[in-house]
Design a protein around this motif. Structure first.
Motif, PDB file in Angstrom:
ATOM      1  N   ASN A 103       0.809  -1.141   0.087  1.00 45.27           N
ATOM      2  CA  ASN A 103       0.191  -0.018  -0.028  1.00 45.27           C
ATOM      3  C   ASN A 103       0.866   1.354   0.141  1.00 45.27           C
ATOM      4  O   ASN A 103       0.813   2.080   0.955  1.00 45.27           O
ATOM      5  CB  ASN A 103      -0.768   0.038   1.416  1.00 45.27           C
ATOM      6  CG  ASN A 103      -2.010  -0.805   1.251  1.00 45.27           C
ATOM      7  OD1 ASN A 103      -2.522  -1.210   0.034  1.00 45.27           O
ATOM      8  ND2 ASN A 103      -2.540  -1.211   2.199  1.00 45.27           N
ATOM      9  N   VAL A 128      -3.411  -4.478  -4.036  1.00 45.38           N
ATOM     10  CA  VAL A 128      -3.856  -6.174  -3.632  1.00 45.38           C
ATOM     11  C   VAL A 128      -4.897  -5.811  -2.630  1.00 45.38           C
ATOM     12  O   VAL A 128      -4.353  -5.583  -1.572  1.00 45.38           O
ATOM     13  CB  VAL A 128      -2.771  -6.921  -3.069  1.00 45.38           C
ATOM     14  CG1 VAL A 128      -3.152  -8.409  -2.869  1.00 45.38           C
ATOM     15  CG2 VAL A 128      -1.762  -7.044  -4.413  1.00 45.38           C
ATOM     16  N   SER A 129      -5.970  -6.343  -2.764  1.00 46.94           N
ATOM     17  CA  SER A 129      -6.852  -6.243  -1.720  1.00 46.94           C
ATOM     18  C   SER A 129      -7.478  -7.584  -1.325  1.00 46.94           C
ATOM     19  O   SER A 129      -7.845  -8.252  -2.349  1.00 46.94           O
ATOM     20  CB  SER A 129      -8.202  -5.370  -1.881  1.00 46.94           C
ATOM     21  OG  SER A 129      -9.114  -5.290  -0.697  1.00 46.94           O
ATOM     22  N   GLY A 131      -6.819  -9.002   2.081  1.00 53.02           N
ATOM     23  CA  GLY A 131      -6.258  -9.724   3.246  1.00 53.02           C
ATOM     24  C   GLY A 131      -5.478 -10.961   2.920  1.00 53.02           C
ATOM     25  O   GLY A 131      -5.130 -11.136   1.852  1.00 53.02           O
ATOM     26  N   TYR A 191     -12.416   2.512   4.930  1.00 54.15           N
ATOM     27  CA  TYR A 191     -12.623   3.374   6.294  1.00 54.15           C
ATOM     28  C   TYR A 191     -13.994   3.651   6.436  1.00 54.15           C
ATOM     29  O   TYR A 191     -14.511   3.511   7.449  1.00 54.15           O
ATOM     30  CB  TYR A 191     -11.679   4.622   6.136  1.00 54.15           C
ATOM     31  CG  TYR A 191     -10.303   4.365   6.543  1.00 54.15           C
ATOM     32  CD1 TYR A 191      -9.645   3.289   5.923  1.00 54.15           C
ATOM     33  CD2 TYR A 191      -9.787   5.146   7.371  1.00 54.15           C
ATOM     34  CE1 TYR A 191      -8.253   3.206   6.343  1.00 54.15           C
ATOM     35  CE2 TYR A 191      -8.356   4.864   7.891  1.00 54.15           C
ATOM     36  CZ  TYR A 191      -7.465   4.007   7.201  1.00 54.15           C
ATOM     37  OH  TYR A 191      -6.267   3.821   7.625  1.00 54.15           O
ATOM     38  N   HIS A 259      -6.920   1.928  15.071  1.00 53.93           N
ATOM     39  CA  HIS A 259      -5.580   2.181  14.569  1.00 53.93           C
ATOM     40  C   HIS A 259      -5.815   2.514  12.960  1.00 53.93           C
ATOM     41  O   HIS A 259      -6.750   2.455  12.313  1.00 53.93           O
ATOM     42  CB  HIS A 259      -4.369   1.319  14.706  1.00 53.93           C
ATOM     43  CG  HIS A 259      -4.196   1.001  16.135  1.00 53.93           C
ATOM     44  ND1 HIS A 259      -2.853   1.234  16.525  1.00 53.93           N
ATOM     45  CD2 HIS A 259      -4.915   0.944  17.258  1.00 53.93           C
ATOM     46  CE1 HIS A 259      -2.774   0.855  17.921  1.00 53.93           C
ATOM     47  NE2 HIS A 259      -4.002   0.806  18.293  1.00 53.93           N
ATOM     48  N   GLN A 260      -4.533   2.921  12.411  1.00 52.48           N
ATOM     49  CA  GLN A 260      -4.703   3.042  10.829  1.00 52.48           C
ATOM     50  C   GLN A 260      -3.340   3.543  10.329  1.00 52.48           C
ATOM     51  O   GLN A 260      -2.296   3.658  11.047  1.00 52.48           O
ATOM     52  CB  GLN A 260      -5.820   4.475  10.584  1.00 52.48           C
ATOM     53  CG  GLN A 260      -5.009   5.693  11.207  1.00 52.48           C
ATOM     54  CD  GLN A 260      -5.856   6.901  11.015  1.00 52.48           C
ATOM     55  OE1 GLN A 260      -6.384   7.102   9.730  1.00 52.48           O
ATOM     56  NE2 GLN A 260      -6.380   7.820  12.212  1.00 52.48           N
ATOM     57  N   LYS A 261      -3.024   2.736   9.034  1.00 50.13           N
ATOM     58  CA  LYS A 261      -1.826   2.885   8.571  1.00 50.13           C
ATOM     59  C   LYS A 261      -1.458   3.925   7.514  1.00 50.13           C
ATOM     60  O   LYS A 261      -0.564   4.204   7.175  1.00 50.13           O
ATOM     61  CB  LYS A 261      -1.715   1.442   8.061  1.00 50.13           C
ATOM     62  CG  LYS A 261      -1.210   0.501   8.875  1.00 50.13           C
ATOM     63  CD  LYS A 261      -0.534  -0.882   8.066  1.00 50.13           C
ATOM     64  CE  LYS A 261      -0.931  -1.831   8.900  1.00 50.13           C
ATOM     65  NZ  LYS A 261      -2.080  -2.816   8.472  1.00 50.13           N
ATOM     66  N   GLY A 262      -2.708   4.638   7.394  1.00 54.55           N
ATOM     67  CA  GLY A 262      -2.460   5.869   6.417  1.00 54.55           C
ATOM     68  C   GLY A 262      -3.216   6.068   5.337  1.00 54.55           C
ATOM     69  O   GLY A 262      -3.524   7.118   4.774  1.00 54.55           O
ATOM     70  N   THR A 263      -3.760   4.970   4.600  1.00 51.80           N
ATOM     71  CA  THR A 263      -4.179   5.008   3.173  1.00 51.80           C
ATOM     72  C   THR A 263      -5.437   6.086   3.403  1.00 51.80           C
ATOM     73  O   THR A 263      -5.892   6.845   2.290  1.00 51.80           O
ATOM     74  CB  THR A 263      -4.458   3.669   2.885  1.00 51.80           C
ATOM     75  OG1 THR A 263      -5.090   2.927   3.687  1.00 51.80           O
ATOM     76  CG2 THR A 263      -3.395   3.113   2.305  1.00 51.80           C
ATOM     77  N   ARG A 288     -11.439   7.914  13.580  1.00 50.44           N
ATOM     78  CA  ARG A 288     -10.531   6.850  14.053  1.00 50.44           C
ATOM     79  C   ARG A 288      -9.515   7.489  15.083  1.00 50.44           C
ATOM     80  O   ARG A 288      -9.126   7.313  16.030  1.00 50.44           O
ATOM     81  CB  ARG A 288      -9.704   6.023  12.871  1.00 50.44           C
ATOM     82  CG  ARG A 288     -10.603   5.180  12.224  1.00 50.44           C
ATOM     83  CD  ARG A 288      -9.538   3.932  11.556  1.00 50.44           C
ATOM     84  NE  ARG A 288     -10.159   3.260  10.534  1.00 50.44           N
ATOM     85  CZ  ARG A 288      -9.703   2.401   9.933  1.00 50.44           C
ATOM     86  NH1 ARG A 288      -8.340   2.162   9.801  1.00 50.44           N
ATOM     87  NH2 ARG A 288     -10.323   1.481   8.876  1.00 50.44           N
ATOM     88  N   ILE A 367     -11.712  -6.081   0.017  1.00 48.99           N
ATOM     89  CA  ILE A 367     -12.461  -5.841   1.168  1.00 48.99           C
ATOM     90  C   ILE A 367     -13.768  -4.995   1.176  1.00 48.99           C
ATOM     91  O   ILE A 367     -14.757  -5.079   2.103  1.00 48.99           O
ATOM     92  CB  ILE A 367     -11.536  -5.141   2.366  1.00 48.99           C
ATOM     93  CG1 ILE A 367     -10.256  -5.583   2.480  1.00 48.99           C
ATOM     94  CG2 ILE A 367     -12.275  -4.674   3.748  1.00 48.99           C
ATOM     95  CD1 ILE A 367     -10.280  -7.006   3.133  1.00 48.99           C
TER      96      ILE A 367
HETATM   97  C1  6PG Z   1      -7.147  -4.623   1.727  1.00 49.78           C
HETATM   98  C2  6PG Z   1      -6.890  -3.823   3.019  1.00 49.78           C
HETATM   99  C3  6PG Z   1      -5.393  -3.828   3.367  1.00 49.78           C
HETATM  100  C4  6PG Z   1      -5.318  -3.435   5.004  1.00 49.78           C
HETATM  101  C5  6PG Z   1      -5.369  -1.929   5.072  1.00 49.78           C
HETATM  102  C6  6PG Z   1      -5.538  -1.747   6.607  1.00 49.78           C
HETATM  103  O1  6PG Z   1      -7.666  -4.046   0.983  1.00 49.78           O
HETATM  104  O2  6PG Z   1      -6.786  -5.933   1.752  1.00 49.78           O
HETATM  105  O3  6PG Z   1      -7.148  -2.497   2.809  1.00 49.78           O
HETATM  106  O4  6PG Z   1      -4.850  -2.901   2.354  1.00 49.78           O
HETATM  107  O5  6PG Z   1      -5.816  -4.046   5.721  1.00 49.78           O
HETATM  108  O6  6PG Z   1      -4.538  -1.301   4.564  1.00 49.78           O
HETATM  109  O7  6PG Z   1      -5.563  -0.464   6.787  1.00 49.78           O
HETATM  110  P1  6PG Z   1      -5.471   0.157   7.934  1.00 49.78           P
HETATM  111  O8  6PG Z   1      -4.410  -0.233   8.953  1.00 49.78           O
HETATM  112  O9  6PG Z   1      -5.216   1.639   7.708  1.00 49.78           O
HETATM  113  O10 6PG Z   1      -6.803   0.027   8.687  1.00 49.78           O
END
Ligand code: 6PG
Length: 473
Positions: A103, A128-129, A131, A191, A259-263, A288, A367
């Motif tokens: 990502n 890629v989505s 999980g 989100y 939590h969040q990773k930023g996307t 969040r 997702i």
């Molecule tokens: C996906 C998800 C995957 C990841 C998110 C989580 O499509 O498979 O989106 O990419 O689970 O990046 O993101 P956060 O940690 O920001 O919730």
């Protein structure tokens, strides 16, 4: 041993290993690299007779690949991607392809693409989505970048992607960083949908008084109707999970700080930069962040007062049915905002992204897959240039029929002091978008008053400035 493997995979965490096994299921031989010996050993164990080999030495890893090489990365976004590219550079050459499956931020992807193109190395951003399970058995795959490079990997992508009615959930997303841009939009939508489901849970639990079993029933029931989607399905399953450490249900033992990773935040930032309104997604990102201020929230809960707590006295089933319509309206408005932004951003960045194709590859594997994406795909197939799917007959009727429920639920939340940021923001978007008059004339007057910023008039073309005659101390 040299030049024998079809593909290389750098990063053998769960996602990397699962994607390698998925590729192997379809007959591709893959060499894996991870500088962490334990991760590399994991692939060696998983290989079990398959044509897979793990390396911890970059030179040997690259030498094992067929030329021109195709090397996929599944490593955390940010500086690690650059570090991996640097460590690969001495061993790779013209016509090789590096595919970043993580990502990554689309601006970084564009820079890396331009930089590597100077050496005739193709860099592709590929979303890629799905999980861990998706990676193993069929994700939705969003590739973008150089078309010749893309054409070289299409058969493999189609093999490993999820299928909907035998059609692979992967297609070309457009030029440059389009693949990562589309994945970012996917995540922003993710989100907002997650936040709206959580808001629904809040009302059903705290106002309607539903216990976990009842919540499970409601979400399972909804998953058979117009809300059918992966996120509703997993939500139902979550309410069944027992905690392994206590006698409670797991959901009640999980801390309420998201939590969040930023996307999601990246999407909001880019929406602000490019001028696309996506308030439901912005609200989900902020929600969040607010949740993470747990200590402050505890302190504030002792000082700041809202209305007294109230419980539902009317018919639960009537309330649940209204909630279903409100959530459906929220989902429709979320996809509408995300796809409208994608359409205008594609023009802005010259990606040439086809929105119909995006909607269709999101129908499976990812997702945000949902029954609604069938209807969205149909809408964009009929009207590929539509600016906003809400203007389509199907969705205008769908939202006109459910807006009252969304309005009533948002009112209820406000009256109860239960925050419904994403649902409320979706309603605001709807009301602003459908209003042929907004009070922006007053904003323009204020701007011109204090800054001579000029304004347009309702009766004449051109820009105007007034020497406002009121004086202000
Ligand atoms: C996906 C998800 C995957 C990841 C998110 C989580 O499509 O498979 O989106 O990419 O689970 O990046 O993101 P956060 O940690 O920001 O919730």
């Amino acid at each position: 041993m040299e030049n024998t493997y079809d593909y290389g995979m750098i990063g053998l965490g769960t996602m990397g290993c699962n994607l390698v096994l998925n590729m192997s299921d379809h007959g591709y031989s893959v060499a894996g690299f991870d500088k962490n010996t334990a991760q590399a050993d994991k692939l060696t164990k998983l290989a079990d007779g398959r044509k897979l080999k793990a390396f911890t030495d970059m030179e040997l890893f690259v030498a094992a690949l067929q030329k021109p090489r195709t090397i996929m990365l599944l490593v955390p976004a940010g500086g690690i991607v650059d570090a991996v590219i640097e460590s690969l550079k001495p061993y790779i050459g013209e016509e090789d392809i590096i595919i970043d499956c993580g990502n990554s931020h689309f601006i970084d992807t564009q820079k890396r693409t331009d930089q590597l193109a100077k050496d005739n190395i193709h860099f592709m951003g590929l979303g890629v989505s799905g999980g861990e399970t998706g990676a193993r058995f069929g994700p939705s795959i969003m590739p973008g970048g150089n078309v010749d490079a893309y054409n070289r990997i299409v058969p493999m992508l189609k093999d490993v992607a999820a299928k909907v009615n035998a059609v692979p959930c992967t297609a070309y997303m457009g030029n440059g960083a389009a693949g990562h841009y589309v994945k970012m939009v996917h995540n922003g939508i993710e989100y907002a949908l997650m936040q709206m489901i959580a808001e629904t849970y809040h009302l059903l639990k705290k106002y309607a008084g539903l216990n976990n079993d009842e919540l499970q029933d409601v979400f399972s029931h909804w998953n058979k109707g117009k809300l059918q989607s992966f996120l509703i399905e997993i939500t139902a399953a979550i309410f069944l999970q027992k905690d392994e450490l206590t006698s409670s249900m797991l959901i009640d033992m999980i801390a309420d700080t998201a939590h969040q990773k930023g996307t999601g935040a990246w999407m909001s930032q880019d929406a602000m930069n490019t001028g696309s309104p996506i308030p439901a997604i912005d609200a989900a990102v902020s929600a969040r962040t607010l949740s993470s201020l747990k200590k402050e929230r505890i302190a504030a809960s002792l000082i700041l007062k809202g209305p007294p707590a109230e419980t539902l006295t009317g018919d639960k089933n009537v309330f649940i049915a209204e909630m279903e319509n409100a959530l459906y309206a929220g989902f429709v408005l979320t996809y509408a905002q995300g796809l409208a932004m994608l359409k205008s951003s594609s023009d802005f960045y010259k990606y040439d992204t086809d929105i119909t194709t995006v909607a269709s590859i999101w129908r499976g594997g990812c997702i945000i897959r949902a029954a609604m994406l069938e209807d969205i795909t149909e809408t964009y197939t009929k009207e590929p240039d539509i600016k906003n799917m809400l203007m389509d007959k199907y969705f205008s009727e769908a939202i006109n029929n459910t807006q009252a429920a969304l309005r009533s639920i948002v009112q209820k939340g406000a009256a109860l002091g239960i925050p419904l940021p994403a649902l409320a923001a979706a309603l605001v978007y709807f009301d602003a978008y459908r209003n042929d008059w907004l009070p922006a004339n007053l904003i323009q007057a204020q701007r011109d008053f204090f800054g001579a910023h000029t304004y347009e008039r309702t009766d004449k073309e051109g820009t105007f400035h007034t020497e406002w005659n009121a004086t202000v101390q």
